[in-house]
Design a protein around this motif. Structure first.
Motif, PDB file in Angstrom:
ATOM      1  N   THR B  85       0.823  -1.225   0.000  1.00  0.00           N
ATOM      2  CA  THR B  85       0.000   0.000   0.000  1.00  0.00           C
ATOM      3  C   THR B  85       0.850   1.265   0.000  1.00  0.00           C
ATOM      4  OG1 THR B  85      -0.189  -0.381   2.376  1.00  0.00           O
ATOM      5  CG2 THR B  85      -2.082  -0.986   1.020  1.00  0.00           C
ATOM      6  N   GLY B  86       2.127   1.128   0.322  1.00  0.00           N
ATOM      7  CA  GLY B  86       2.970   2.327   0.308  1.00  0.00           C
ATOM      8  C   GLY B  86       4.440   1.982   0.391  1.00  0.00           C
ATOM      9  N   ILE B  87       5.264   2.942  -0.030  1.00  0.00           N
ATOM     10  CA  ILE B  87       6.718   2.772   0.046  1.00  0.00           C
ATOM     11  C   ILE B  87       7.256   3.957   0.844  1.00  0.00           C
ATOM     12  CG2 ILE B  87       8.879   2.664  -1.259  1.00  0.00           C
ATOM     13  CD1 ILE B  87       7.186   1.843  -3.742  1.00  0.00           C
ATOM     14  N   ASP B  88       8.075   3.683   1.868  1.00  0.00           N
ATOM     15  CA  ASP B  88       8.730   4.752   2.621  1.00  0.00           C
ATOM     16  C   ASP B  88      10.200   4.754   2.209  1.00  0.00           C
ATOM     17  OD1 ASP B  88       9.958   6.382   4.422  1.00  0.00           O
ATOM     18  OD2 ASP B  88       9.086   5.465   6.221  1.00  0.00           O
ATOM     19  N   LEU B  89      10.575   5.778   1.429  1.00  0.00           N
ATOM     20  CA  LEU B  89      11.938   5.808   0.897  1.00  0.00           C
ATOM     21  C   LEU B  89      12.948   6.207   1.971  1.00  0.00           C
ATOM     22  CD1 LEU B  89      11.206   7.502  -2.556  1.00  0.00           C
ATOM     23  CD2 LEU B  89      11.671   5.092  -2.119  1.00  0.00           C
ATOM     24  N   GLU B  90      12.517   7.053   2.933  1.00  0.00           N
ATOM     25  CA  GLU B  90      13.418   7.481   4.019  1.00  0.00           C
ATOM     26  C   GLU B  90      13.670   6.325   4.976  1.00  0.00           C
ATOM     27  OE1 GLU B  90      14.601  10.791   5.241  1.00  0.00           O
ATOM     28  OE2 GLU B  90      14.612  10.952   3.044  1.00  0.00           O
ATOM     29  N   GLY B  91      12.550   5.743   5.430  1.00  0.00           N
ATOM     30  CA  GLY B  91      12.643   4.661   6.409  1.00  0.00           C
ATOM     31  C   GLY B  91      13.013   3.320   5.784  1.00  0.00           C
ATOM     32  N   ARG B  92      13.043   3.262   4.445  1.00  0.00           N
ATOM     33  CA  ARG B  92      13.375   2.032   3.699  1.00  0.00           C
ATOM     34  C   ARG B  92      12.483   0.852   4.110  1.00  0.00           C
ATOM     35  NH1 ARG B  92      18.928   1.019   1.524  1.00  0.00           N
ATOM     36  NH2 ARG B  92      19.367   2.955   0.492  1.00  0.00           N
ATOM     37  N   THR B  93      11.180   1.084   4.002  1.00  0.00           N
ATOM     38  CA  THR B  93      10.224   0.008   4.254  1.00  0.00           C
ATOM     39  C   THR B  93       9.129   0.044   3.185  1.00  0.00           C
ATOM     40  OG1 THR B  93       8.872   1.426   5.664  1.00  0.00           O
ATOM     41  CG2 THR B  93      10.475   0.010   6.799  1.00  0.00           C
ATOM     42  N   VAL B  94       8.436  -1.072   3.035  1.00  0.00           N
ATOM     43  CA  VAL B  94       7.171  -1.040   2.286  1.00  0.00           C
ATOM     44  C   VAL B  94       6.079  -1.401   3.286  1.00  0.00           C
ATOM     45  CG1 VAL B  94       8.149  -1.655   0.035  1.00  0.00           C
ATOM     46  CG2 VAL B  94       7.298  -3.473   1.511  1.00  0.00           C
ATOM     47  N   SER B  95       4.880  -0.857   3.029  1.00  0.00           N
ATOM     48  CA  SER B  95       3.777  -1.162   3.939  1.00  0.00           C
ATOM     49  C   SER B  95       2.758  -2.035   3.250  1.00  0.00           C
ATOM     50  CB  SER B  95       3.017   0.097   4.369  1.00  0.00           C
ATOM     51  OG  SER B  95       3.869   1.162   4.491  1.00  0.00           O
ATOM     52  N   VAL B  96       2.227  -2.950   4.035  1.00  0.00           N
ATOM     53  CA  VAL B  96       1.059  -3.724   3.619  1.00  0.00           C
ATOM     54  C   VAL B  96       0.047  -3.452   4.716  1.00  0.00           C
ATOM     55  CG1 VAL B  96       0.134  -6.033   3.202  1.00  0.00           C
ATOM     56  CG2 VAL B  96       2.466  -5.467   2.459  1.00  0.00           C
ATOM     57  N   GLY B 253       7.484   9.249  -4.271  1.00  0.00           N
ATOM     58  CA  GLY B 253       8.425  10.287  -4.694  1.00  0.00           C
ATOM     59  C   GLY B 253       9.494   9.787  -5.655  1.00  0.00           C
ATOM     60  N   VAL B 254       9.290   8.599  -6.226  1.00  0.00           N
ATOM     61  CA  VAL B 254      10.216   8.108  -7.254  1.00  0.00           C
ATOM     62  C   VAL B 254       9.896   8.880  -8.538  1.00  0.00           C
ATOM     63  CG1 VAL B 254      10.929   6.069  -8.573  1.00  0.00           C
ATOM     64  CG2 VAL B 254      10.260   5.817  -6.169  1.00  0.00           C
ATOM     65  N   GLU B 255      10.948   9.296  -9.266  1.00  0.00           N
ATOM     66  CA  GLU B 255      10.709  10.151 -10.436  1.00  0.00           C
ATOM     67  C   GLU B 255      10.023   9.380 -11.574  1.00  0.00           C
ATOM     68  OE1 GLU B 255      12.492  14.176 -11.627  1.00  0.00           O
ATOM     69  OE2 GLU B 255      14.015  12.719 -11.100  1.00  0.00           O
ATOM     70  N   ILE B 256       8.981  10.012 -12.114  1.00  0.00           N
ATOM     71  CA  ILE B 256       8.203   9.410 -13.211  1.00  0.00           C
ATOM     72  C   ILE B 256       8.533  10.190 -14.481  1.00  0.00           C
ATOM     73  CG2 ILE B 256       5.846   8.919 -14.035  1.00  0.00           C
ATOM     74  CD1 ILE B 256       6.524   7.420 -11.413  1.00  0.00           C
ATOM     75  N   GLY B 257       8.705   9.493 -15.602  1.00  0.00           N
ATOM     76  CA  GLY B 257       9.041  10.156 -16.864  1.00  0.00           C
ATOM     77  C   GLY B 257       7.815  10.646 -17.620  1.00  0.00           C
ATOM     78  N   SER B 258       8.043  11.238 -18.787  1.00  0.00           N
ATOM     79  CA  SER B 258       6.940  11.839 -19.545  1.00  0.00           C
ATOM     80  C   SER B 258       6.010  10.790 -20.136  1.00  0.00           C
ATOM     81  CB  SER B 258       7.486  12.722 -20.664  1.00  0.00           C
ATOM     82  OG  SER B 258       8.229  11.928 -21.557  1.00  0.00           O
ATOM     83  N   THR B 259       6.428   9.543 -20.214  1.00  0.00           N
ATOM     84  CA  THR B 259       5.534   8.491 -20.725  1.00  0.00           C
ATOM     85  C   THR B 259       4.609   7.984 -19.625  1.00  0.00           C
ATOM     86  OG1 THR B 259       6.975   6.670 -20.083  1.00  0.00           O
ATOM     87  CG2 THR B 259       7.378   7.619 -22.253  1.00  0.00           C
ATOM     88  N   GLY B 260       4.893   8.375 -18.377  1.00  0.00           N
ATOM     89  CA  GLY B 260       4.126   7.847 -17.246  1.00  0.00           C
ATOM     90  C   GLY B 260       4.839   6.660 -16.604  1.00  0.00           C
TER      91      GLY B 260
END
Ligand code: FAD
Lengths: 82, 449
Positions: B85-96, B253-260
């Motif tokens: 359900t989410g990615i925490d880039l600072e804390g380096r975890t994923v949430s379920v 907050g991962v960068e997305i390109g112009s194609t999506g």
């Protein structure tokens, strides 16, 4: 929608429409009549944007596409083939 | 970091995610590798689904390439039916939900979703998307009791579905806004034999029409209203474009390109350290134009997953820009190509000329011989071949792979015109159709001089 994505989406749509019309004129025996939206917006894209876009030399145009494809024009590191 | 304690998390159990997991585990056997997928299964071929629906393949079981137990046995922790359900880039975890799982390297392989058309009635019962194998199994049962189907959009998937459902014996209507099949990627002369073949199978093709409404009664689909009239049906299949499923990456907050698609470099690294992306959720660079593209094939997703998995496991591997060999069967006809066709070269305004010819697949006297049309798209200045499209009864995939390999290495039209080729009556004609197309192109050029 970010400007780059908006531009790419609309540019692709109308450049494709113009290209498909031109290809259909070359191979009329294989083509039906396509659906086309009518109105000022499609008219402007097809009659202003497309000819201006195609008048710019491909090398220059490719640079513009690449610049608008990446935030700040920063292309991630990839091998080049040309 | 020592690989012994490395924790690699992969979001996605499709071609990209599973190949990433297997590769990470093989290059870093001591690492812990966990795969989260919201689906019930992994390691099946969605590409085979249309053919099971069409009764070309007898059952869905054959589409499973590996069992979940296999992955457990090689030490991969598979979490099925578990949506991240989410990615925490600072804390380096994923949430379920409320649970958090820590990672040292994260691979995002969340794949694609179909573009959901904003058309009234789109949520009616009876409207289907073909992707997840369990939903396809349910759809297969529904198809046993229906007579009329509308397939929206003559995309590659739309064509495969329409051909297969007609083969199954259903009254099948294929509805598209374009003037020919797959008009976004393929050229009309290439698609004409596919159109004929689909029509021979009984598919009714409605070109140049827009879907205005899915009309129902009691919440169930009854007809599809188009600019060309109303088509009664029991079910509809939406085969619109694939778009990258980038939601959780974007929100993190991962960068997305112009194609999506998620922006990556040639190591499948995203804009965030230790976070990789692979498959249909990512955008990669096109070898001929250098422009980012997205939404390729299962084989691309698989290769990208292997690169991401190796790098996440600590073994450096790079992925080249793509030249996109492609191929498929539409009706009973094979079509394929490399890179862009004539229409897309025109759309982008890339200088080119077309070299085309029709040859044969075997010796002309050999039973089963079929015509093969080859079209090469050539740079008028350098004579380098930029792309190709083909149609025919056999041998299209092999030609697409060969052309992609050659084009990537800068082959010129002259190289193809005087290429060596196999001649053996049951498998190849004396004159290779690719060489014929190149020779025809050179003859045209000579006339213009
Ligand atoms: C019917 C059909 C026919 C096709 N035919 C061909 C073909 O003939 N040849 C070919 O090369 N390609 C074909 N493709 C395309 C090919 O299957 C895709 O390009 C490929 O599946 C992409 O793989 P992927 O791993 O990137 O993504 P996907 O296969 O889309 O997998 C995405 C994965 O991510 C998971 N996921 C997404 N979000 C989350 C989340 N938040 N939490 C947990 N898990 C998540 C999903 O459960 C899934 O496991 C076909 C596709 C379909 C549907």
């Amino acid at each position: 929608m970010a400007f780059g994505s908006w531009l790419r989406k609309n540019a692709e749509k109308y450049l494709m429409e113009a290209a498909r019309d031109s290809v259909a004129a070359r191979y009329p025996e294989y083509c039906a009549k396509p659906y086309r939206e009518k109105g000022l917006v499609p008219f402007l894209w097809l009659n202003v944007f497309v000819p201006v876009y195609l008048a710019v030399p491909w090398r220059v145009r490719r640079k513009i596409i690449l610049f608008t494809s990446y935030p700040g024009g920063r292309r991630p590191s990839w091998k080049k083939f040309d | 970091m020592s690989n012994d304690n490395l924790r690699i998390i992969i979001i996605g159990g499709g071609a990209g995610g599973i190949s990433a997991a297997s590769t990470s585990k093989s290059v870093a056997p001591a690492a812990s590798v966990t795969v989260f997928t919201e689906f019930e299964d992994v390691a099946y071929s969605p590409c085979g689904i249309p053919f099971v629906l069409g009764k070309e393949i007898p059952d869905f079981e054959r589409l499973f390439l590996q069992t979940s137990e296999h992955y457990a046995s090689i030490g991969i922790d598979l979490r099925l039916k578990t949506a991240v359900t989410g990615i925490d880039l600072e804390g380096r975890t994923v949430s379920v939900g409320a649970d958090k799982f820590p990672w040292d390297r994260l691979i995002i392989a969340t794949g694609f979703e179909y573009e959901k058309p904003e058309i009234p009635g789109i949520d009616l019962e009876g409207i289907h998307y073909v992707k997840n194998i369990r939903r396809a199994m349910e759809f297969d049962k529904i198809l046993d009791s229906v007579k009329k189907v509308v397939v929206m959009a003559a995309t590659p998937l739309g064509i495969e579905i329409a051909g297969n459902l007609a083969h199954r014996g259903l009254e099948t209507h294929l509805v598209d806004e374009g003037a020919w099949l797959m008009s976004e990627v393929a050229d009309p002369d290439i698609m004409e034999p596919v159109q004929k073949s689909l029509e021979e199978l009984g598919t009714v093709i409605h070109f140049g029409v827009k879907v205005l409404e899915f009309r129902g009664a009691g919440g169930k689909l009854k007809s599809v209203v188009t600019t060309g009239g109303e088509i009664e049906c029991d079910v509809a299949v939406i085969a619109t474009h694939k778009k990258p499923n980038n939601r959780i990456a974007r929100e993190a907050g991962v960068e997305i390109g112009s194609t999506g698609g998620i922006m990556v470099d040639d190591h499948m690294r995203t804009s965030v350290k230790d976070v990789y992306a692979a498959g249909d959720c990512a955008e990669v660079v096109h070898g001929v134009t250098d422009i980012p593209i997205q939404g390729l094939s299962g084989s691309h997703a698989y290769s990208q997953g292997r690169v991401a998995g190796a790098n996440a496991g600590g073994v450096e591997r790079a992925y080249d820009p793509v030249f996109v060999p492609w191929g498929m069967v539409g009706g009973q006809v094979q079509i394929g190509g490399v890179s862009l066709g004539e229409t897309l070269h025109k759309a982008l305004g890339i200088p080119h000329f077309v070299a085309a010819a029709t040859g044969i697949s075997r010796a002309r006297y050999y039973p089963g011989v079929t015509r093969i049309r080859v079209k090469l798209i050539v740079d008028p200045e350098t004579h380098r071949v930029l792309g190709a499209q083909m149609s025919g009864g056999e041998g299209i995939k092999e030609r697409a792979d060969f052309l992609a390999f050659s084009i990537k290495r800068g082959a010129r039209i002259e190289d193809f015109a005087w290429m060596e080729n196999v001649y053996s009556p049951p498998i190849g004609a004396l004159m290779e159709p690719i060489a014929l197309a190149a020779q025809a192109g050179l003859a045209e050029l000579a006339k213009k001089k």
